[in-house]
Motif scaffolding. Sequence first.
Motif, PDB file in Angstrom:
ATOM      1  N   LEU A 144      -8.309   5.414  -1.885  1.00 57.21           N
ATOM      2  CA  LEU A 144      -7.338   6.264  -2.574  1.00 57.21           C
ATOM      3  C   LEU A 144      -5.948   5.628  -2.535  1.00 57.21           C
ATOM      4  O   LEU A 144      -5.238   5.604  -3.536  1.00 57.21           O
ATOM      5  CB  LEU A 144      -7.305   7.653  -1.948  1.00 57.21           C
ATOM      6  CG  LEU A 144      -6.272   8.615  -2.504  1.00 57.21           C
ATOM      7  CD1 LEU A 144      -6.526   8.893  -3.986  1.00 57.21           C
ATOM      8  CD2 LEU A 144      -6.260   9.899  -1.711  1.00 57.21           C
ATOM      9  N   ARG A 145      -5.560   5.098  -1.373  1.00 64.06           N
ATOM     10  CA  ARG A 145      -4.258   4.434  -1.261  1.00 64.06           C
ATOM     11  C   ARG A 145      -4.158   3.259  -2.228  1.00 64.06           C
ATOM     12  O   ARG A 145      -3.134   3.068  -2.881  1.00 64.06           O
ATOM     13  CB  ARG A 145      -4.043   3.938   0.164  1.00 64.06           C
ATOM     14  CG  ARG A 145      -3.725   5.017   1.134  1.00 64.06           C
ATOM     15  CD  ARG A 145      -3.482   4.420   2.489  1.00 64.06           C
ATOM     16  NE  ARG A 145      -3.140   5.442   3.460  1.00 64.06           N
ATOM     17  CZ  ARG A 145      -3.398   5.343   4.741  1.00 64.06           C
ATOM     18  NH1 ARG A 145      -3.989   4.273   5.222  1.00 64.06           N
ATOM     19  NH2 ARG A 145      -3.052   6.305   5.557  1.00 64.06           N
ATOM     20  N   GLU A 146      -5.225   2.493  -2.319  1.00 65.90           N
ATOM     21  CA  GLU A 146      -5.240   1.353  -3.237  1.00 65.90           C
ATOM     22  C   GLU A 146      -5.107   1.814  -4.688  1.00 65.90           C
ATOM     23  O   GLU A 146      -4.367   1.229  -5.476  1.00 65.90           O
ATOM     24  CB  GLU A 146      -6.535   0.564  -3.054  1.00 65.90           C
ATOM     25  CG  GLU A 146      -6.583  -0.705  -3.850  1.00 65.90           C
ATOM     26  CD  GLU A 146      -7.843  -1.503  -3.575  1.00 65.90           C
ATOM     27  OE1 GLU A 146      -8.324  -2.161  -4.516  1.00 65.90           O
ATOM     28  OE2 GLU A 146      -8.348  -1.457  -2.451  1.00 65.90           O
ATOM     29  N   MET A 175       0.844  -1.182   0.000  1.00 66.81           N
ATOM     30  CA  MET A 175       0.000   0.000   0.000  1.00 66.81           C
ATOM     31  C   MET A 175       0.887   1.243   0.000  1.00 66.81           C
ATOM     32  O   MET A 175       1.956   1.255   0.600  1.00 66.81           O
ATOM     33  CB  MET A 175      -0.915  -0.031   1.223  1.00 66.81           C
ATOM     34  CG  MET A 175      -2.010   1.004   1.150  1.00 66.81           C
ATOM     35  SD  MET A 175      -3.324   0.768   2.356  1.00 66.81           S
ATOM     36  CE  MET A 175      -4.259  -0.482   1.510  1.00 66.81           C
ATOM     37  N   VAL A 176       0.440   2.263  -0.647  1.00 66.21           N
ATOM     38  CA  VAL A 176       1.214   3.488  -0.807  1.00 66.21           C
ATOM     39  C   VAL A 176       1.489   4.141   0.559  1.00 66.21           C
ATOM     40  O   VAL A 176       0.659   4.107   1.460  1.00 66.21           O
ATOM     41  CB  VAL A 176       0.480   4.474  -1.759  1.00 66.21           C
ATOM     42  CG1 VAL A 176      -0.771   5.036  -1.126  1.00 66.21           C
ATOM     43  CG2 VAL A 176       1.379   5.586  -2.184  1.00 66.21           C
ATOM     44  N   GLU A 177       2.692   4.692   0.685  1.00 69.13           N
ATOM     45  CA  GLU A 177       3.072   5.368   1.919  1.00 69.13           C
ATOM     46  C   GLU A 177       2.374   6.729   1.983  1.00 69.13           C
ATOM     47  O   GLU A 177       2.324   7.464   0.997  1.00 69.13           O
ATOM     48  CB  GLU A 177       4.583   5.578   1.955  1.00 69.13           C
ATOM     49  CG  GLU A 177       5.054   6.328   3.162  1.00 69.13           C
ATOM     50  CD  GLU A 177       6.535   6.661   3.118  1.00 69.13           C
ATOM     51  OE1 GLU A 177       6.974   7.407   3.988  1.00 69.13           O
ATOM     52  OE2 GLU A 177       7.235   6.191   2.205  1.00 69.13           O
ATOM     53  N   THR A 178       1.847   7.052   3.150  1.00 70.66           N
ATOM     54  CA  THR A 178       1.192   8.333   3.371  1.00 70.66           C
ATOM     55  C   THR A 178       2.073   9.179   4.276  1.00 70.66           C
ATOM     56  O   THR A 178       2.483   8.727   5.335  1.00 70.66           O
ATOM     57  CB  THR A 178      -0.183   8.139   4.040  1.00 70.66           C
ATOM     58  OG1 THR A 178      -0.958   7.265   3.240  1.00 70.66           O
ATOM     59  CG2 THR A 178      -0.919   9.455   4.176  1.00 70.66           C
ATOM     60  N   VAL A 179       2.359  10.399   3.850  1.00 78.31           N
ATOM     61  CA  VAL A 179       3.161  11.321   4.641  1.00 78.31           C
ATOM     62  C   VAL A 179       2.208  12.293   5.320  1.00 78.31           C
ATOM     63  O   VAL A 179       1.439  12.987   4.653  1.00 78.31           O
ATOM     64  CB  VAL A 179       4.166  12.080   3.747  1.00 78.31           C
ATOM     65  CG1 VAL A 179       4.965  13.068   4.563  1.00 78.31           C
ATOM     66  CG2 VAL A 179       5.067  11.112   3.004  1.00 78.31           C
TER      67      VAL A 179
END
Length: 57
Positions: A42-44, A1-5
């Motif tokens: 959104l991450r997906e 899964m995309v990294e969220t900052v």
Amino acid sequence: MVETVELTSLDSIDNFIHQNKFSFLYISRPDCGVCHAVLPQLRELLDKFPHIKLGYI
């Protein structure tokens, strides 16, 4: 899964935008049920676009 900052200040937002060629800023509130429901989707989606970096405000 995309990294969220997680971005917590105007300076961190500005730095994030300037450090990443493609940036997506997701603005949410702690009590927003819709925001919390949409974020995993959104991450997906952004997993398919690794060049787009996700910032969470």
